[in-house]
Enzyme design. Structure first.
Site, PDB file in Angstrom:
ATOM      1  N   GLY A 106       2.289  -3.001  12.163  1.00 36.22           N
ATOM      2  CA  GLY A 106       3.267  -3.721  12.983  1.00 36.22           C
ATOM      3  C   GLY A 106       3.750  -2.857  14.141  1.00 36.22           C
ATOM      4  O   GLY A 106       3.874  -3.316  15.281  1.00 36.22           O
TER       5      GLY A 106
ATOM      6  N   ASP B  74      10.120   6.515  14.017  1.00 38.05           N
ATOM      7  CA  ASP B  74      10.854   6.360  12.755  1.00 38.05           C
ATOM      8  C   ASP B  74      11.944   5.331  13.002  1.00 38.05           C
ATOM      9  O   ASP B  74      12.684   5.415  13.983  1.00 38.05           O
ATOM     10  CB  ASP B  74      11.440   7.669  12.237  1.00 38.05           C
ATOM     11  CG  ASP B  74      11.719   7.556  10.737  1.00 38.05           C
ATOM     12  OD1 ASP B  74      10.771   7.334   9.967  1.00 38.05           O
ATOM     13  OD2 ASP B  74      12.894   7.659  10.332  1.00 38.05           O
TER      14      ASP B  74
ATOM     15  N   TYR C   9      11.547  -6.437   8.162  1.00 40.63           N
ATOM     16  CA  TYR C   9      12.743  -7.253   7.930  1.00 40.63           C
ATOM     17  C   TYR C   9      12.937  -8.342   8.991  1.00 40.63           C
ATOM     18  O   TYR C   9      13.960  -9.033   8.984  1.00 40.63           O
ATOM     19  CB  TYR C   9      13.985  -6.344   7.897  1.00 40.63           C
ATOM     20  CG  TYR C   9      14.013  -5.338   6.763  1.00 40.63           C
ATOM     21  CD1 TYR C   9      14.580  -5.677   5.527  1.00 40.63           C
ATOM     22  CD2 TYR C   9      13.485  -4.057   6.916  1.00 40.63           C
ATOM     23  CE1 TYR C   9      14.623  -4.760   4.483  1.00 40.63           C
ATOM     24  CE2 TYR C   9      13.511  -3.125   5.872  1.00 40.63           C
ATOM     25  CZ  TYR C   9      14.086  -3.487   4.661  1.00 40.63           C
ATOM     26  OH  TYR C   9      14.124  -2.583   3.631  1.00 40.63           O
TER      27      TYR C   9
HETATM   28  P1  ITT Z   1       5.180   5.095   9.365  1.00 43.04           P
HETATM   29  O1  ITT Z   1       6.155   6.064   8.776  1.00 43.04           O
HETATM   30  O2  ITT Z   1       3.771   5.348   8.995  1.00 43.04           O
HETATM   31  O3  ITT Z   1       5.366   4.944  10.854  1.00 43.04           O
HETATM   32  P2  ITT Z   1       6.722   3.159   7.859  1.00 43.04           P
HETATM   33  O4  ITT Z   1       6.590   1.679   7.700  1.00 43.04           O
HETATM   34  O5  ITT Z   1       6.812   3.997   6.621  1.00 43.04           O
HETATM   35  O6  ITT Z   1       5.485   3.631   8.763  1.00 43.04           O
HETATM   36  P3  ITT Z   1       9.396   3.998   8.598  1.00 43.04           P
HETATM   37  O7  ITT Z   1       9.446   5.056   7.578  1.00 43.04           O
HETATM   38  O8  ITT Z   1       9.891   4.296   9.985  1.00 43.04           O
HETATM   39  O9  ITT Z   1       7.918   3.438   8.813  1.00 43.04           O
HETATM   40  O10 ITT Z   1      10.185   2.743   8.024  1.00 43.04           O
HETATM   41  C1  ITT Z   1      10.602   1.710   8.858  1.00 43.04           C
HETATM   42  C2  ITT Z   1      11.202   0.593   8.016  1.00 43.04           C
HETATM   43  O11 ITT Z   1      12.024  -0.230   8.834  1.00 43.04           O
HETATM   44  C3  ITT Z   1      10.139  -0.319   7.422  1.00 43.04           C
HETATM   45  O12 ITT Z   1      10.598  -0.866   6.215  1.00 43.04           O
HETATM   46  C4  ITT Z   1      10.020  -1.395   8.471  1.00 43.04           C
HETATM   47  O13 ITT Z   1       9.573  -2.606   7.940  1.00 43.04           O
HETATM   48  C5  ITT Z   1      11.452  -1.491   8.996  1.00 43.04           C
HETATM   49  N1  ITT Z   1      11.404  -1.808  10.426  1.00 43.04           N
HETATM   50  C6  ITT Z   1      11.299  -0.934  11.455  1.00 43.04           C
HETATM   51  N2  ITT Z   1      11.178  -1.573  12.622  1.00 43.04           N
HETATM   52  C7  ITT Z   1      11.213  -2.885  12.327  1.00 43.04           C
HETATM   53  C8  ITT Z   1      11.118  -4.045  13.098  1.00 43.04           C
HETATM   54  O14 ITT Z   1      10.902  -4.007  14.399  1.00 43.04           O
HETATM   55  N3  ITT Z   1      11.198  -5.209  12.477  1.00 43.04           N
HETATM   56  C9  ITT Z   1      11.369  -5.292  11.148  1.00 43.04           C
HETATM   57  N4  ITT Z   1      11.443  -4.242  10.332  1.00 43.04           N
HETATM   58  C10 ITT Z   1      11.372  -3.039  10.921  1.00 43.04           C
END
Ligand code: ITT
Length: 196
Positions: free
Chosen positions: A11, A68, A155
């Site tokens: 995403g 992040d 989310y």
């Molecule tokens: P990487 O660390 O590999 O980049 P990750 O999914 O583990 O991937 P994070 O640790 O940064 O990434 O966690 C981000 C969380 O916040 C994750 O649960 C996402 O679904 C949510 N999130 C971040 N940006 C979002 C968005 O634009 N819309 C919906 N949810 C988002």
């Protein structure tokens, strides 16, 4: 200029890669290079973004960009915050995380359901870069009572955006990027990269 996008989240890649490409960067996702995810031991979005960018830069020898991000809910004192990806457990899916949040907020009235997304983007020229570029964006909204919309990720289906009258998952990719936490951070990052 080749740059590794230090994320395993498809995403995020969808929302970041084409604009970075338009900016003239040759973007490769870390998964395409066989880079495994770094352990996120930081206590802030900034620390975790730096850890992820450094890890990818170290392994590939390329400059790296990391994202992040997470969702901070007011009535939960800012949770799940940096733990958003692990809210329902270490290997939780987006759907499980979103359902846990809806269940947690089941008895919380509408006027107490305010939340905001945060996104920190980091650019490191190399693994030992002592002055990484660090940009932050945030996005205000409200947690709904049920999921709506099929776009975006994470989310988005339960994040209602008052200015649009829709959830983030009901916006097109361009609409989301124009106003989202990630869109704002990306705009700042591209400006900072332009200036060196
Ligand atoms: P990487 O660390 O590999 O980049 P990750 O999914 O583990 O991937 P994070 O640790 O940064 O990434 O966690 C981000 C969380 O916040 C994750 O649960 C996402 O679904 C949510 N999130 C971040 N940006 C979002 C968005 O634009 N819309 C919906 N949810 C988002």
């Amino acid at each position: 200029q080749k740059v590794v996008l230090a994320t395993g989240n498809a995403g995020k890649v969808r929302e970041l890669a084409d604009l970075l490409g338009n900016f003239g960067l040759d973007v490769v996702a870390q998964t395409e290079l066989g880079v495994e995810s770094a352990e996120e031991t930081g206590l802030t979005f900034i620390e975790n973004a730096v850890l992820k960018a450094r890890h990818a830069a170290q392994i590939t020898g390329l400059p790296a960009i990391a994202d992040d991000s997470g969702l901070a809910v007011d009535v939960l004192g800012g949770a799940p915050g940096i733990y958003s990806a692990r809210y329902a457990g270490i290997d939780a899916t987006d759907q499980q995380n979103l359902e846990k949040l809806l269940a947690t907020l089941k008895d919380v009235p509408d006027e107490q359901r305010k939340a905001r997304f945060h996104c920190v983007l980091v650019y490191m020229r190399h693994a030992e870069d002592p002055t990484p570029l660090v940009c932050h964006g945030s996005w205000e909204g409200q947690i709904t009572r049920e999921a709506a919309g099929a776009g975006g990720f994470g989310y988005d289906p339960i994040f209602f955006v008052p200015t649009e009258g829709k959830t983030a998952a009901e916006l097109t990719r361009d609409e989301k990027r124009a106003i989202s936490h990630r869109g704002q951070a990306l705009k700042l990052l591209l400006e900072a990269m332009k200036n060196g």
